[in-house]
Design a protein around this motif. Structure first.
Motif, PDB file in Angstrom:
ATOM      1  N   VAL A   1       4.676   9.832   8.204  1.00 26.22           N
ATOM      2  CA  VAL A   1       3.332   9.287   8.324  1.00 26.22           C
ATOM      3  C   VAL A   1       3.304   7.817   7.923  1.00 26.22           C
ATOM      4  O   VAL A   1       2.708   6.973   8.592  1.00 26.22           O
ATOM      5  CB  VAL A   1       2.354  10.101   7.448  1.00 26.22           C
ATOM      6  CG1 VAL A   1       1.032   9.380   7.324  1.00 26.22           C
ATOM      7  CG2 VAL A   1       2.152  11.475   8.043  1.00 26.22           C
TER       8      VAL A   1
ATOM      9  N   VAL B   1       5.457  12.940   4.610  1.00 30.94           N
ATOM     10  CA  VAL B   1       4.860  11.723   4.056  1.00 30.94           C
ATOM     11  C   VAL B   1       5.599  10.489   4.580  1.00 30.94           C
ATOM     12  O   VAL B   1       4.986   9.503   5.007  1.00 30.94           O
ATOM     13  CB  VAL B   1       4.903  11.748   2.505  1.00 30.94           C
ATOM     14  CG1 VAL B   1       4.534  10.393   1.947  1.00 30.94           C
ATOM     15  CG2 VAL B   1       3.975  12.814   1.973  1.00 30.94           C
TER      16      VAL B   1
ATOM     17  N   ILE C   1       0.833  -1.204   0.000  1.00 26.37           N
ATOM     18  CA  ILE C   1       0.000   0.000   0.000  1.00 26.37           C
ATOM     19  C   ILE C   1       0.866   1.252   0.000  1.00 26.37           C
ATOM     20  O   ILE C   1       0.619   2.206  -0.722  1.00 26.37           O
ATOM     21  CB  ILE C   1      -0.931   0.011   1.233  1.00 26.37           C
ATOM     22  CG1 ILE C   1      -1.984  -1.090   1.076  1.00 26.37           C
ATOM     23  CG2 ILE C   1      -1.613   1.363   1.399  1.00 26.37           C
ATOM     24  CD1 ILE C   1      -2.890  -1.218   2.266  1.00 26.37           C
TER      25      ILE C   1
ATOM     26  N   PRO D   1       3.078   2.629  -3.438  1.00 25.90           N
ATOM     27  CA  PRO D   1       2.349   3.529  -4.350  1.00 25.90           C
ATOM     28  C   PRO D   1       2.004   4.878  -3.722  1.00 25.90           C
ATOM     29  O   PRO D   1       2.097   5.909  -4.384  1.00 25.90           O
ATOM     30  CB  PRO D   1       1.065   2.759  -4.677  1.00 25.90           C
ATOM     31  CG  PRO D   1       1.239   1.393  -4.184  1.00 25.90           C
ATOM     32  CD  PRO D   1       2.388   1.343  -3.261  1.00 25.90           C
ATOM     33  N   VAL D   2       1.644   4.860  -2.438  1.00 26.21           N
ATOM     34  CA  VAL D   2       1.343   6.122  -1.752  1.00 26.21           C
ATOM     35  C   VAL D   2       2.547   7.049  -1.838  1.00 26.21           C
ATOM     36  O   VAL D   2       2.436   8.219  -2.200  1.00 26.21           O
ATOM     37  CB  VAL D   2       0.988   5.875  -0.272  1.00 26.21           C
ATOM     38  CG1 VAL D   2       1.040   7.174   0.519  1.00 26.21           C
ATOM     39  CG2 VAL D   2      -0.379   5.257  -0.153  1.00 26.21           C
TER      40      VAL D   2
ATOM     41  N   VAL E   1       3.106   8.326  -5.528  1.00 28.14           N
ATOM     42  CA  VAL E   1       2.139   9.346  -5.939  1.00 28.14           C
ATOM     43  C   VAL E   1       2.402  10.656  -5.207  1.00 28.14           C
ATOM     44  O   VAL E   1       2.465  11.735  -5.811  1.00 28.14           O
ATOM     45  CB  VAL E   1       0.691   8.876  -5.680  1.00 28.14           C
ATOM     46  CG1 VAL E   1      -0.294   9.989  -6.015  1.00 28.14           C
ATOM     47  CG2 VAL E   1       0.381   7.640  -6.493  1.00 28.14           C
ATOM     48  N   ALA E   2       2.596  10.543  -3.882  1.00 29.49           N
ATOM     49  CA  ALA E   2       2.768  11.751  -3.079  1.00 29.49           C
ATOM     50  C   ALA E   2       4.014  12.522  -3.493  1.00 29.49           C
ATOM     51  O   ALA E   2       3.987  13.749  -3.625  1.00 29.49           O
ATOM     52  CB  ALA E   2       2.846  11.390  -1.595  1.00 29.49           C
TER      53      ALA E   2
ATOM     54  N   LEU F   1      -4.317   7.200  12.048  1.00 31.75           N
ATOM     55  CA  LEU F   1      -4.732   8.292  11.180  1.00 31.75           C
ATOM     56  C   LEU F   1      -4.508   9.650  11.830  1.00 31.75           C
ATOM     57  O   LEU F   1      -4.548  10.679  11.168  1.00 31.75           O
ATOM     58  CB  LEU F   1      -6.212   8.146  10.844  1.00 31.75           C
ATOM     59  CG  LEU F   1      -6.531   6.985   9.914  1.00 31.75           C
ATOM     60  CD1 LEU F   1      -8.016   6.770   9.833  1.00 31.75           C
ATOM     61  CD2 LEU F   1      -5.949   7.242   8.545  1.00 31.75           C
TER      62      LEU F   1
END
Lengths: 322, 290
Positions: free
Chosen positions: A300, A297, A18, A21-22, A25-26, A252
């Motif tokens: 996180v 990013v 997961i 790709p995050v 993209v970010a 989150l």
């Protein structure tokens, strides 16, 4: 133990699937910001009256006249090696500037997280154990109230009462841990409290809901019937089954704790990550802003990975993707 | 649905506050008794009949500034909610129907957006792409959209697997007809809840940004800006920050109350909203229930 390792490996595998790709993209979005903004180091260094030749020379010097994708490949390559480039503003290494700010912000965010976990779980458990009594209603009411208080409001109230009014804490600034643990803690306590309210209320309410739902399950009734003690029922049956959503919420929350730094650091005058982000953004220092975004990013993503691992340990069902 | 919400006490309170705030946004600038930018001789005056909420450090009428600033704050919040709605709901519904690659792509995009600290992003993008609340709110709206994406997707999934939809498809119904006829009805209530919550989130974000002075040009009044200005003169007017603070908190609270009321009225609870809650909780200092 091997079963635990296998579960861990599976969670790690899925999380990486997961998060890669995050991350891609970010970072791409982050990089595209410069092209979208149309800003150039020439604006910062030469001002408004620069001749087109001078602008072109500076852009050439920074390699900005190359094709977009070439620049992206270079930037991304450097990024993987931990090189975030140099600031347009003062030519300093962005990674070094960021490291200075990140220590401050992570101190505050870490303490806020600790407060959020301790009080969030404390209140959540308390409300669930005393469910439908006045204790439960009081806790729920307070949690609802503090959840609508924006962090800048909490921050101001804390400064006004505890720092300016009573003088228990310094009202602004940051002291590195080298100047003594107590001094360091005194400086980060108020911003951390301001930042933590949101986490406390969300974790508490989520945990309460999870635990109350777990108490209604048949296996809990079964455990009571079998004569198990309240302690054993709570820790073995209720907590492990009801804790999942609140842990997920905690995962989150981390972006918020980082993002909230923009606000709290402005109120408490701390030269951290958020101030650096806001300052660089207002100066138009694109590489510095990109650095901030990339680092946040990464933080996180790493934090969520940790939460997923804990979640898999505590609530094995989540490892199977239920 | 409005009538059913108004039957609940909480619903009435929420609607009342939001209606008042909405009226402020529309008529506030007209109602303002003074020019919000005009300085007067009375500096930091206490409340009086001439200046109901006193004056600020430049002698500007605080009531006028709050009334005039209401539009920016409220429009910003509404903008966040509407952009998130548009950007999130359509892919959310379609992700169930357009096949694996689209589903995978949109899920990853949603994951990405949730993982970004959106206040940092909002600040960065606002400053880099042009200093304005609409730009900032556009970015925030996109970053909040995964909430709508997941809500719409969860509701659609639950319908798509239900027997009556299978029956309709066997009977020859097209995907478009199923979406219009069955999916839409199911998707609307959770979206309404999400919309109320996101408005609250948007409101906190606008207030935070204007408080920091990002996205507005200095003399223009905003609620956050009035609050920030009050803070500099705490020793003269210790009560002054209470007014903008109360306005901001009451509005956010009303949004949350409304979300709860909608949920109570529509009976939206349980699994479909489990994802929503966790996502919503990840958004900001607003939104979510007891």
């Amino acid at each position: 133990m091997t079963r635990f390792l296998r579960a861990t490996a599976r969670v790690l595998g899925r999380s990486v699937a997961i998060f890669v790709p995050v991350f891609l993209v970010a970072t791409f979005v982050t990089f595209a910001l410069r092209a979208l903004s149309g800003l150039s180091p020439a604006n910062l260094q030469l001002g408004e009256s620069a001749t087109p030749e001078a602008v072109a020379a500076i852009e050439h010097q920074w390699g900005l006249d190359r094709p977009f994708l070439t620049q992206y490949a270079d930037w991304f390559g450097d990024l993987l090696r931990g090189d975030l480039g140099t600031s347009w503003h003062n030519g300093a290494e962005i990674s070094r500037l960021l490291a200075e700010g990140a220590v401050i912000s992570l101190s505050v965010a870490g303490l806020a997280l600790l407060i959020g976990v301790v009080f969030g779980f404390g209140f959540g458990v308390l409300a669930a154990l005393r469910r439908t009594t006045w204790v439960d209603r009081a806790v729920t009411g307070v949690m609802t109230f503090i959840s609508v208080m924006p962090s800048f409001v909490v921050g101001i109230a804390l400064v006004g009462v505890l720092a300016v009014g009573l003088g228990w804490f310094p009202s602004a600034g940051y002291a590195p841990a080298e100047r003594g643990f107590g001094v360091w803690l005194a400086h980060i306590t108020l911003p951390a409290i301001a930042l933590s309210f949101d986490t406390v209320s969300d974790v508490a309410r989520q945990l309460r809901a999870g635990l109350v739902a777990a108490y209604r399950e048949n296996y809990v009734t079964g455990a009571v019937v079998r004569g198990l003690g309240p302690h054993r029922i709570f820790f073995r049956h209720v907590l492990r089954n009801g804790i999942g959503p609140s842990l997920a919420v905690l995962g989150l929350k981390f972006p918020n704790l980082l993002g909230g730094a923009v606000v709290t650091e402005a109120i408490f005058g701390m030269p951290g990550f958020g101030q650096f982000a806001a300052g660089s953004a207002q100066r138009g220092d694109v590489p510095a802003v990109q650095g901030v975004l990339v680092v946040s990013v990464v933080l996180v993503v790493v934090f969520n990975l940790l939460v997923n691992l804990i979640l898999a340990r505590v609530a094995p069902a989540s490892a199977r993707g239920v | 649905m409005l009538r059913r919400i108004a039957r609940l006490t909480t619903g009435r309170i929420a609607l009342g506050i939001l209606a008042t705030v909405g009226l402020l946004a529309v008529f506030g600038p007209v109602l303002a008794p003074y020019d919000p930018l005009e300085s007067g001789a009375d500096i930091l005056a206490s409340p009086s009949w001439a200046h109901l909420l006193g004056t600020d450090y430049l002698g500007r009428d605080v009531l006028s500034r709050l009334l005039d600033g209401s539009r920016v704050s409220i429009l910003g919040a509404v903008q966040v909610a509407l952009i998130a709605l548009v950007v999130g709901v359509v892919p959310g519904i379609l992700s169930v129907y357009l096949g694996r690659p689209f589903e995978w792509l949109t899920l990853r995009l949603a994951d990405t957006l949730v993982a970004l600290p959106f206040l940092v992003f909002a600040v960065a993008v606002t400053a880099l792409l042009g200093n304005g609340i609409p730009q900032a709110m556009f970015v925030v709206g996109i970053m909040v959209s995964p909430l709508f994406y997941r809500v719409a997707r969860a509701a659609t999934l639950s319908v798509a697997r239900s027997q009556y939809v299978e029956a309709a498809i066997i009977a020859g119904a097209s995907v478009g007809w199923v979406i219009r006829r069955h999916v839409w009805v199911k998707v609307l209530p959770p979206i309404a809840v999400a919309l109320a919550n996101t408005t609250g989130v948007g409101f906190v974000v606008v207030s935070s940004l204007t408080f920091l002075g990002i996205g507005v040009q200095p003399p223009a009044p905003t609620w956050g800006g009035v609050l920030a200005a009050d803070l500099g003169y705490l020793s003269f007017q210790p009560w002054a920050p209470l007014v903008p603070t109360a306005l901001i908190m009451a509005t956010v609270w009303a949004c949350n109350l409304l979300a709860d009321a909608i949920r109570d009225v529509t009976g939206e609870a349980g699994r479909a909203l489990l994802n929503t809650r966790t996502v919503r909780a990840g958004l900001s200092g607003a939104g979510r229930e007891a």
